[in-house]
Enzyme design. Sequence first.
Site, mmCIF file in Angstrom:
data_model
loop_
_atom_site.group_PDB
_atom_site.id
_atom_site.type_symbol
_atom_site.label_atom_id
_atom_site.label_comp_id
_atom_site.label_asym_id
_atom_site.label_seq_id
_atom_site.Cartn_x
_atom_site.Cartn_y
_atom_site.Cartn_z
ATOM 1 N N TYR A 106 17.939 56.804 -12.179
ATOM 2 C CA TYR A 106 16.930 55.966 -11.520
ATOM 3 C C TYR A 106 16.888 54.574 -12.153
ATOM 4 O O TYR A 106 16.886 53.555 -11.451
ATOM 5 C CB TYR A 106 15.558 56.630 -11.607
ATOM 6 C CG TYR A 106 14.444 55.784 -11.011
ATOM 7 C CD1 TYR A 106 14.250 55.722 -9.637
ATOM 8 C CD2 TYR A 106 13.604 55.035 -11.831
ATOM 9 C CE1 TYR A 106 13.250 54.945 -9.079
ATOM 10 C CE2 TYR A 106 12.601 54.253 -11.289
ATOM 11 C CZ TYR A 106 12.425 54.213 -9.919
ATOM 12 O OH TYR A 106 11.427 53.422 -9.372
ATOM 13 N N SER B 233 11.656 47.636 -10.989
ATOM 14 C CA SER B 233 10.818 48.427 -11.886
ATOM 15 C C SER B 233 11.031 47.973 -13.321
ATOM 16 O O SER B 233 12.110 47.476 -13.682
ATOM 17 C CB SER B 233 11.191 49.912 -11.755
ATOM 18 O OG SER B 233 10.739 50.666 -12.862
ATOM 19 N N GLY C 66 11.606 51.096 3.576
ATOM 20 C CA GLY C 66 10.729 52.103 2.984
ATOM 21 C C GLY C 66 9.274 51.810 3.260
ATOM 22 O O GLY C 66 8.424 51.913 2.375
ATOM 23 N N ALA C 67 8.977 51.481 4.536
ATOM 24 C CA ALA C 67 7.626 51.002 4.884
ATOM 25 C C ALA C 67 6.729 52.086 5.448
ATOM 26 O O ALA C 67 5.666 51.776 5.979
ATOM 27 C CB ALA C 67 7.739 49.865 5.902
ATOM 28 N N THR C 68 7.116 53.344 5.308
ATOM 29 C CA THR C 68 6.296 54.403 5.909
ATOM 30 C C THR C 68 5.294 55.003 4.933
ATOM 31 O O THR C 68 4.448 55.808 5.333
ATOM 32 C CB THR C 68 7.194 55.521 6.461
ATOM 33 O OG1 THR C 68 7.994 56.060 5.393
ATOM 34 C CG2 THR C 68 8.101 54.998 7.565
ATOM 35 N N SER C 69 5.360 54.617 3.662
ATOM 36 C CA SER C 69 4.403 55.158 2.689
ATOM 37 C C SER C 69 4.351 54.248 1.475
ATOM 38 O O SER C 69 5.169 53.333 1.328
ATOM 39 C CB SER C 69 4.805 56.577 2.250
ATOM 40 O OG SER C 69 6.055 56.546 1.572
ATOM 41 N N GLY C 70 3.379 54.487 0.616
ATOM 42 C CA GLY C 70 3.304 53.812 -0.674
ATOM 43 C C GLY C 70 3.240 52.304 -0.602
ATOM 44 O O GLY C 70 2.598 51.714 0.277
ATOM 45 N N ILE C 71 3.922 51.653 -1.537
ATOM 46 C CA ILE C 71 3.899 50.201 -1.631
ATOM 47 C C ILE C 71 4.498 49.564 -0.384
ATOM 48 O O ILE C 71 4.023 48.535 0.096
ATOM 49 C CB ILE C 71 4.642 49.736 -2.897
ATOM 50 C CG1 ILE C 71 3.855 50.145 -4.149
ATOM 51 C CG2 ILE C 71 4.850 48.219 -2.896
ATOM 52 C CD1 ILE C 71 4.586 49.900 -5.447
ATOM 53 N N GLY C 72 5.534 50.162 0.170
ATOM 54 C CA GLY C 72 6.156 49.609 1.374
ATOM 55 C C GLY C 72 5.207 49.574 2.554
ATOM 56 O O GLY C 72 5.135 48.569 3.280
#
Length: 268
Positions: A171, A146, A14-20
């Site tokens: 979630y 989380s 998940g490295a394309t946005s946000g924290i990643g």
Amino acid sequence: MSSFLSGRTIMVTGATSGIGYETARLLAECGATVLLHGRTPEEARAAVKRLIATADVDAELLRPCAADFGHLEEVERLANRVITGHPYLDVLVNNAAVAAPQRHTITPDGNELTFQVNFLAHYLLTNLLEPALTNGTGGRVVNVSSSMHRTASITWNDPNRTRRYAPLAAYAQSQLALTVFAADPRVTAVSVNPGVCETTLRPLYGHEGATPSEGAAHVVRLCDPAVEIVNGAYYDRGEWMEPAVGATEERTVKRLNKLADLLVGHSA
């Protein structure tokens, strides 16, 4: 540019946005070779191009890779490519996550979407990458969890929540499972709550958050081999804390592994 991670290979899902994305940036700026995972090859390559254009990173250190976690076959193919290209993997950052959809959604693999993307895909990927993570010394896994895991329960008899579905509960269950999985003895792993950050998941928490970069810093710290970790430990940002009651119990870990093996179609 700091180079304290020079020579280390780290994969971030998940490295394309946000924290990643910010985690990948910080790791590359510290000299690590970073495998940036995206849902599609196009998204992964776009993230690499954006990093090269905007960050102080060596383009040679960035390797795009892709798999849609909604399809477990793609996760298996991704793991095979990683093992072939990187027989020594120092860190796996299990970060990819989606907010639960409003309507109950089942993947082609037969699993509730949130449980599969946020947990089962990472469970499968981690187990398949175990040879690379344990091929050298000090290999570790960092699960990005989380604080919502504390509100959760795993519905053991109905993990897909077909009888009673609520987005927040689905979630939270995925985050609890990811936190429990950090106590699996097969690889050294920890879980970390990076705090509420301004990402696509932020509306789940109902209040403003820190920047993705601030959250990513807590993840990157745990990727540093100089930071000693205890298997199954849970961090709330930079502070070690006890996770939810029972989350690290051997009985719970074994029960979750048995369930996950069944749902991903693999045996441990």
